[in-house]
Design a protein around this motif. Structure first.
Motif, PDB file in Angstrom:
ATOM      1  N   SER A  48     -22.153  28.154 -22.264  1.00 36.60           N
ATOM      2  CA  SER A  48     -23.541  27.684 -22.291  1.00 36.60           C
ATOM      3  C   SER A  48     -23.625  26.205 -21.933  1.00 36.60           C
ATOM      4  O   SER A  48     -24.539  25.778 -21.214  1.00 36.60           O
ATOM      5  CB  SER A  48     -24.160  27.936 -23.670  1.00 36.60           C
ATOM      6  OG  SER A  48     -23.656  27.051 -24.658  1.00 36.60           O
ATOM      7  N   SER A 266     -28.459  35.155 -19.278  1.00 35.22           N
ATOM      8  CA  SER A 266     -29.734  34.450 -19.114  1.00 35.22           C
ATOM      9  C   SER A 266     -29.772  33.669 -17.805  1.00 35.22           C
ATOM     10  O   SER A 266     -30.802  33.618 -17.124  1.00 35.22           O
ATOM     11  CB  SER A 266     -29.970  33.503 -20.297  1.00 35.22           C
ATOM     12  OG  SER A 266     -30.262  34.222 -21.469  1.00 35.22           O
ATOM     13  N   TYR A 267     -28.643  33.049 -17.447  1.00 37.89           N
ATOM     14  CA  TYR A 267     -28.569  32.314 -16.177  1.00 37.89           C
ATOM     15  C   TYR A 267     -28.701  33.282 -15.008  1.00 37.89           C
ATOM     16  O   TYR A 267     -29.307  32.969 -13.985  1.00 37.89           O
ATOM     17  CB  TYR A 267     -27.244  31.559 -16.117  1.00 37.89           C
ATOM     18  CG  TYR A 267     -27.280  30.236 -15.378  1.00 37.89           C
ATOM     19  CD1 TYR A 267     -27.986  29.142 -15.885  1.00 37.89           C
ATOM     20  CD2 TYR A 267     -26.583  30.054 -14.181  1.00 37.89           C
ATOM     21  CE1 TYR A 267     -28.000  27.931 -15.233  1.00 37.89           C
ATOM     22  CE2 TYR A 267     -26.583  28.842 -13.508  1.00 37.89           C
ATOM     23  CZ  TYR A 267     -27.296  27.778 -14.041  1.00 37.89           C
ATOM     24  OH  TYR A 267     -27.297  26.565 -13.380  1.00 37.89           O
ATOM     25  N   ALA A 270     -32.281  34.109 -14.667  1.00 41.92           N
ATOM     26  CA  ALA A 270     -32.941  32.988 -13.974  1.00 41.92           C
ATOM     27  C   ALA A 270     -32.736  33.116 -12.465  1.00 41.92           C
ATOM     28  O   ALA A 270     -33.662  32.893 -11.674  1.00 41.92           O
ATOM     29  CB  ALA A 270     -32.376  31.662 -14.477  1.00 41.92           C
ATOM     30  N   THR A 291     -33.236  26.529 -17.822  1.00 43.13           N
ATOM     31  CA  THR A 291     -32.488  27.629 -18.438  1.00 43.13           C
ATOM     32  C   THR A 291     -31.165  27.140 -19.002  1.00 43.13           C
ATOM     33  O   THR A 291     -30.774  27.495 -20.122  1.00 43.13           O
ATOM     34  CB  THR A 291     -32.253  28.750 -17.415  1.00 43.13           C
ATOM     35  OG1 THR A 291     -33.510  29.180 -16.873  1.00 43.13           O
ATOM     36  CG2 THR A 291     -31.554  29.931 -18.056  1.00 43.13           C
ATOM     37  N   VAL A 295     -30.201  27.390 -23.024  1.00 37.59           N
ATOM     38  CA  VAL A 295     -29.122  28.201 -23.614  1.00 37.59           C
ATOM     39  C   VAL A 295     -28.058  27.316 -24.260  1.00 37.59           C
ATOM     40  O   VAL A 295     -27.455  27.691 -25.277  1.00 37.59           O
ATOM     41  CB  VAL A 295     -28.490  29.160 -22.582  1.00 37.59           C
ATOM     42  CG1 VAL A 295     -29.535  30.157 -22.085  1.00 37.59           C
ATOM     43  CG2 VAL A 295     -27.828  28.431 -21.420  1.00 37.59           C
ATOM     44  N   GLN A 345     -30.386  32.519 -27.866  1.00 32.41           N
ATOM     45  CA  GLN A 345     -30.317  32.009 -26.501  1.00 32.41           C
ATOM     46  C   GLN A 345     -31.222  32.778 -25.541  1.00 32.41           C
ATOM     47  O   GLN A 345     -31.827  32.186 -24.644  1.00 32.41           O
ATOM     48  CB  GLN A 345     -28.863  32.000 -26.013  1.00 32.41           C
ATOM     49  CG  GLN A 345     -28.225  33.357 -25.790  1.00 32.41           C
ATOM     50  CD  GLN A 345     -28.486  33.931 -24.422  1.00 32.41           C
ATOM     51  OE1 GLN A 345     -28.765  33.194 -23.475  1.00 32.41           O
ATOM     52  NE2 GLN A 345     -28.400  35.252 -24.309  1.00 32.41           N
ATOM     53  N   SER A 346     -31.349  34.094 -25.725  1.00 32.55           N
ATOM     54  CA  SER A 346     -32.207  34.851 -24.804  1.00 32.55           C
ATOM     55  C   SER A 346     -33.677  34.497 -25.018  1.00 32.55           C
ATOM     56  O   SER A 346     -34.460  34.447 -24.065  1.00 32.55           O
ATOM     57  CB  SER A 346     -31.978  36.351 -24.963  1.00 32.55           C
ATOM     58  OG  SER A 346     -32.267  36.783 -26.267  1.00 32.55           O
ATOM     59  N   ALA A 349     -34.281  31.011 -23.438  1.00 36.44           N
ATOM     60  CA  ALA A 349     -34.360  31.149 -21.985  1.00 36.44           C
ATOM     61  C   ALA A 349     -35.670  31.798 -21.558  1.00 36.44           C
ATOM     62  O   ALA A 349     -36.294  31.402 -20.561  1.00 36.44           O
ATOM     63  CB  ALA A 349     -33.174  31.967 -21.478  1.00 36.44           C
ATOM     64  N   SER A 393     -35.839  39.460 -23.698  1.00 34.04           N
ATOM     65  CA  SER A 393     -35.192  38.776 -24.820  1.00 34.04           C
ATOM     66  C   SER A 393     -35.244  39.623 -26.082  1.00 34.04           C
ATOM     67  O   SER A 393     -34.304  39.634 -26.879  1.00 34.04           O
ATOM     68  CB  SER A 393     -35.822  37.399 -25.057  1.00 34.04           C
ATOM     69  OG  SER A 393     -37.142  37.508 -25.566  1.00 34.04           O
ATOM     70  N   GLY A 422     -36.796  26.584 -26.765  1.00 36.27           N
ATOM     71  CA  GLY A 422     -37.353  26.636 -25.414  1.00 36.27           C
ATOM     72  C   GLY A 422     -38.599  25.789 -25.268  1.00 36.27           C
ATOM     73  O   GLY A 422     -38.798  25.118 -24.246  1.00 36.27           O
TER      74      GLY A 422
END
Length: 432
Positions: A48, A266-267, A270, A291, A295, A345-346, A349, A393, A422
């Protein structure tokens, strides 16, 4: 903190970063995902952090060429200033982003294998060739600026407490707390939990570091307690999982080595958003920057909370208080349970991606299409469709309940905290 350097005016004589397509950003994101999967030691928190710095590098390498956006220098913790482009000189922003990403990935993944290092070299060369101008002076100036940005950001990264984290995932010196309700080794037998000090890593955004830490329910094995009910729900679900829930649990598992890790998922989403939207280089770079920061801060704060409370995993609780012979659907990761890293994290993001692409952005998550069938669990890796980032998410969080790894409390807290993280990323002064 010293004030940042004065914001430069947009350089003249060339295209703005908004006028380039997002291909350079898309290709570098794809390569970073591959490198993360195949580089030793890049556990979810370590990964991350790498996504965070790579995203910021991509953005800062081109932000002087974005008409209505401003640098994050002076806004992120410890980042007081960054190199500036020469005034009234022409820059090719695609080449600046290309050079920055090549340089930052070499620095962030020094222990990666020879094939990955060769891939960085070859992609840099291919994009340099594809996007170069007729004027070689412009090409060199642009690449030099990107390298300066990457080098400055890497020097800054060395001060956050997470530098070379891939070398110390399981520190032998850590003394594991013991007592009722505290984490203990699960089925994998790992005696030292993963990255117990990661919560001390500096967050990118100060407002995130200042967030109050959420408290879990008090520990109890009383069958009438709220805590018992949480773990009983996990146990009950394990006995009646339907195929769709098994598919979801495996799709979002994102184990290191096998995949690019949960923050990488998540990346990857994105990247899918950039592709789906046909975003410009400017929009793509901001997408990866927001993003990556989201994260990275999510994992720092999640780990801070995990090792403050050292909450017991369902694997241990259920065997202690409900069924001594219980086997969960998915093996428990080697670190405390509360809150869920996936959920945190989700969610973070999803909040930043929603700010860029809107609440009703439909997309197809094909992040794992092409992976070999999970024969043990009777699951194929089929693309999943979503109507919003928040929907994705929520499914990511639910997947950990279906996998019998997390309680509802873990997931609900993670989702709620991720939204705050976020929102703080979105609250940075991105726009002039």
């Amino acid at each position: 903190m010293q004030p940042a350097d004065p914001e430069p005016s947009l350089t003249t004589g060339g295209k703005s970063a908004d006028q380039y397509n997002g291909d350079v950003a898309i290709q570098w994101a794809a390569l970073q995902l591959k490198i993360t999967k195949t580089t030793p030691g890049f556990t979810p928190p370590v990964a991350s952090r790498a996504y965070g710095y790579a995203g910021v590098a991509m953005y800062e390498a081109i932000v002087p060429g974005i008409i209505n956006r401003k640098s994050l220098a002076g806004q992120l913790q410890g980042l007081t200033s960054l190199p500036q482009p020469e005034q009234s000189k022409t820059y090719n922003w695609a080449l600046s982003a290309n050079a920055a990403e090549a340089a930052i990935l070499r620095s962030l993944y020094p222990n990666t294998g020879t094939p990955n290092k060769a891939s960085i070299d070859s992609l840099e060369t291919a994009l340099q060739t594809a996007y170069k101008d007729a004027d070689e002076t412009v090409n060199q100036r642009s690449a030099d600026f990107g390298k300066k940005i990457a080098n400055a950001l890497f020097e800054w990264s060395k001060t956050d407490g997470g530098d070379a984290g891939y070398t110390r995932n399981f520190p032998a010196s850590y003394i594991v707390p013991t007592g009722a309700g505290l984490w203990q080794p699960t089925e994998n037998g790992q005696k030292i939990p993963m990255l117990p000090y990661w919560g001390q890593v500096r967050t990118f955004v100060k407002a995130n570091s200042d967030l109050p830490m959420p408290k879990p329910l008090p520990y109890s094995t009383d069958s009438k307690s709220a805590t018992f009910a949480q773990y009983l729900d996990v146990y009950t679900k394990s006995k009646n999982l339907i195929q769709t829930e098994k598919d979801i649990a495996v799709w979002w598992a994102d184990n290191p080595v096998e995949t690019f890790t949960p923050p990488g998922h998540s990346y990857s989403i994105a990247r899918i958003a950039v592709l789906t939207d046909k975003a410009s280089l400017a929009k793509a770079a901001e997408t990866f920057a927001r993003t990556g920061i989201a994260v990275a801060d999510a994992f720092t704060l999640c780990w801070r909370c995990k090792y403050t409370y050292n909450n017991i995993r369902p694997y241990n609780y259920v065997r202690l208080a409900i069924d001594p012979a219980w086997i969960p659907f998915w093996p428990a990761p080697p670190f405390p349970g509360y809150p869920s890293g996936h959920a945190t994290q989700s969610s973070s993001a999803a909040i930043v991606l929603t700010a860029i692409y809107g609440e009703n952005f439909a997309f197809i998550d094909n992040s794992h299409v092409g992976r070999a069938r999970d024969v043990l669990r009777n699951v194929d890796f089929k693309a999943r469709s979503f109507t919003s980032f928040l929907q994705a998410s929520q499914e990511s969080a639910d997947s950990r309940f279906y996998g019998n790894i997390h309680t509802h409390q873990d997931n609900e807290t993670g989702l709620a905290e991720g939204k705050k993280i976020g929102a703080n990323v979105n609250a940075l002064a991105w726009q002039k």
